[in-house]
Design an enzyme around this catalytic site. Structure first.
Site, PDB file in Angstrom:
ATOM      1  N   ALA A   1     -11.738 -25.374   1.484  1.00 53.08           N
ATOM      2  CA  ALA A   1     -11.369 -26.287   2.575  1.00 53.08           C
ATOM      3  C   ALA A   1     -12.300 -26.181   3.781  1.00 53.08           C
ATOM      4  O   ALA A   1     -12.156 -26.952   4.731  1.00 53.08           O
ATOM      5  CB  ALA A   1      -9.928 -26.010   3.011  1.00 53.08           C
TER       6      ALA A   1
ATOM      7  N   ASP B   1      -9.635 -22.891  -3.851  1.00 59.42           N
ATOM      8  CA  ASP B   1      -9.364 -23.842  -2.765  1.00 59.42           C
ATOM      9  C   ASP B   1     -10.528 -23.758  -1.770  1.00 59.42           C
ATOM     10  O   ASP B   1     -10.758 -22.709  -1.155  1.00 59.42           O
ATOM     11  CB  ASP B   1      -8.032 -23.460  -2.084  1.00 59.42           C
ATOM     12  CG  ASP B   1      -7.615 -24.482  -1.041  1.00 59.42           C
ATOM     13  OD1 ASP B   1      -8.335 -25.477  -0.830  1.00 59.42           O
ATOM     14  OD2 ASP B   1      -6.554 -24.279  -0.416  1.00 59.42           O
TER      15      ASP B   1
ATOM     16  N   LYS C   1     -12.099 -30.659   7.341  1.00 56.75           N
ATOM     17  CA  LYS C   1     -12.676 -29.850   8.411  1.00 56.75           C
ATOM     18  C   LYS C   1     -14.183 -30.069   8.542  1.00 56.75           C
ATOM     19  O   LYS C   1     -14.682 -30.313   9.631  1.00 56.75           O
ATOM     20  CB  LYS C   1     -12.401 -28.368   8.153  1.00 56.75           C
ATOM     21  CG  LYS C   1     -11.042 -27.849   8.549  1.00 56.75           C
ATOM     22  CD  LYS C   1      -9.896 -28.409   7.844  1.00 56.75           C
ATOM     23  CE  LYS C   1      -8.571 -27.867   8.303  1.00 56.75           C
ATOM     24  NZ  LYS C   1      -7.540 -28.004   7.269  1.00 56.75           N
TER      25      LYS C   1
ATOM     26  N   TRP D   1      -2.144 -19.724   2.958  1.00 52.43           N
ATOM     27  CA  TRP D   1      -1.788 -20.901   3.752  1.00 52.43           C
ATOM     28  C   TRP D   1      -0.345 -21.314   3.416  1.00 52.43           C
ATOM     29  O   TRP D   1       0.013 -21.398   2.235  1.00 52.43           O
ATOM     30  CB  TRP D   1      -2.756 -22.035   3.410  1.00 52.43           C
ATOM     31  CG  TRP D   1      -2.523 -23.322   4.131  1.00 52.43           C
ATOM     32  CD1 TRP D   1      -2.214 -23.468   5.452  1.00 52.43           C
ATOM     33  CD2 TRP D   1      -2.579 -24.639   3.565  1.00 52.43           C
ATOM     34  NE1 TRP D   1      -2.088 -24.806   5.749  1.00 52.43           N
ATOM     35  CE2 TRP D   1      -2.301 -25.548   4.611  1.00 52.43           C
ATOM     36  CE3 TRP D   1      -2.845 -25.137   2.296  1.00 52.43           C
ATOM     37  CZ2 TRP D   1      -2.280 -26.914   4.418  1.00 52.43           C
ATOM     38  CZ3 TRP D   1      -2.829 -26.503   2.103  1.00 52.43           C
ATOM     39  CH2 TRP D   1      -2.552 -27.380   3.154  1.00 52.43           C
TER      40      TRP D   1
END
Ligand code: LMR
Length: 398
Positions: A213, A211, A246, A130
């Site tokens: 997400a 991470d 999200k 990202w």
């Protein structure tokens, strides 16, 4: 002082968001920024969020500060969602959680802690990763390195090359891993690959910084946490940055958390005291609203059930779209195999076209994706899939 400053180019994802908003063409298709969209192209407030929110507004009695570590009820609920309620690190009292302004805040806070604990440790990122990982982590003064990850030839992971690179990592290096729904490629590790990564990290004494997400948007709430839970159970130490943007649709509420697994409860307490001090110096106290909503959803049975249904609906829609886009592209671009898109997970995939073709898609057809051809699959819908596939076919012809 500021006269000397030069303009910088906007972040590729945010620059694209602005360009899309400014485009008046009604046919425009937004496959840029990673927000979930429904069949009408909207990013709705989830019904569970709306309900939790109105109840909160009715019973809220104060806007006073919540403290630098955030809301303890949220921290407990989110660590149980992420790790699973009966996780051994929780049972051993080795987990400490701090609420943060979004996954970004959690990543930065984790980076700041690494700088305090071991400033010489590099953070190794997947190639690609990202775009915002770089400024978030390098901004703390840490050195960044890379390990190979995406295999454009197969649409999967270059696993042997990844392991070989991690094998060479300096002692005490930090390895940033995507828990699931890899951003930007959609290529995830299998369970057996996670086990191999665990063995390597353990043998080489590296620190995993995971991470998370997109929990729930790949294969399921528990499935998407498989690797994170495995590493947190088997290793003495780990860091996990979590975003609620999200899966709870709370993007602008900036809701996230950082979870630290320490070698012992005492070590975890000491690290927590550092995290609290660092958070105080960064943002003092995190915003409350989103975390209060998540706490209500996760702790009130009917709301939780409703939210789980909504996550399942988002996941199913994305997976259905993945198959549908492969079908449409196969029909219109038979010379290319896009089948890999159906095997990937989460919101993103690389279409696998070059920057000139990406620009042609945008300028000639108003289809927006980042220059590396990352597309947000959730930006597609029945109403624009065929238009999208025709545009790709036309651009591929040259
Ligand atoms: C993305 O990758 O598009 C999202 O995570 C949104 C962002 O802030 O970049």
């Amino acid at each position: 002082m500021f006269e000397r400053l030069e303009s910088v180019v906007p972040d590729p994802i945010l620059g694209l968001m602005a360009a899309y908003r400014a485009d008046p063409d009604p046919r425009k298709v937004d496959l840029g920024i990673g927000v979930y969209r429904d069949e009408h192209g909207e990013t709705p407030v989830l019904a569970s969020v709306r309900q939790a929110e109105s109840a909160l507004l009715a019973r809220e009695t104060t806007k006073s500060y919540i403290g630098p570590a955030g809301n303890p009820g949220f921290n407990q609920a989110i660590e149980q969602l992420v790790l699973g309620a009966s996780h051994p690190a929780l049972a051993a009292g080795r987990v400490r959680s701090v609420q943060a302004p979004g996954g970004c805040g959690a990543l930065r806070l984790g980076a700041e802690l690494i700088r305090v604990a071991s400033p010489e440790s590099p953070v190794l990122l997947s190639t690609p990763t990202w775009a915002n990982h770089t400024p978030l982590l390098a901004g703390s003064g840490l050195q960044l390195g890379r390990y190979p990850y995406y295999d454009a030839a197969t649409g999967g992971v270059q696993f042997e090359a990844m392991l070989a690179a991690l094998e060479q990592a300096p002692a005490r290096a930090v390895v940033l891993l995507h828990a699931s729904c890899h951003n930007p490629t959609g290529a995830d590790l299998t369970q057996s690959q996670w086990r191999e990564v665990l063995a390597l990290i353990s043998r080489r004494r590296l620190l995993p910084f995971i991470d998370m997400a997109y929990q729930g948007l790949g294969d399921g709430i528990d499935e998407d946490a498989f690797g994170l839970r495995l590493l947190a159970a088997e290793l003495p130490e780990a860091l996990c940055a979590v975003s609620c943007s999200k899966n709870f649709g709370l993007y602008r509420e900036r809701t996230g958390s950082l979870h630290l697994i320490g070698e012992s409860p005492a070590a975890a307490d000491a690290a927590l005291s550092q995290l609290v001090r660092l958070a105080r110096g960064l943002w003092s106290m995190p915003p409350d609203h989103g975390a209060a909503i998540v706490q209500a959803i996760l702790t009130e049975g009917p709301l939780r059930a409703q939210w789980l249904e909504e996550v399942t609906a988002m996941r199913s829609r994305i997976r259905g779209l993945r198959h549908e886009v492969v079908r449409q592209l196969a029909e219109r671009c038979p010379q290319r195999d896009f089948g890999f898109i159906a095997g990937q997970r989460g919101m993103f995939s690389y279409l696998g076209i070059d920057a000139v073709q990406v620009r042609a898609l945008r300028e000639r057809h108003h289809v927006y994706m980042t220059e590396d051809s990352r597309m947000n699959i959730a930006g597609l819908r029945r109403g624009n899939l065929e238009y999208f596939a025709r545009a790709v076919a036309e651009v591929l012809k040259g």
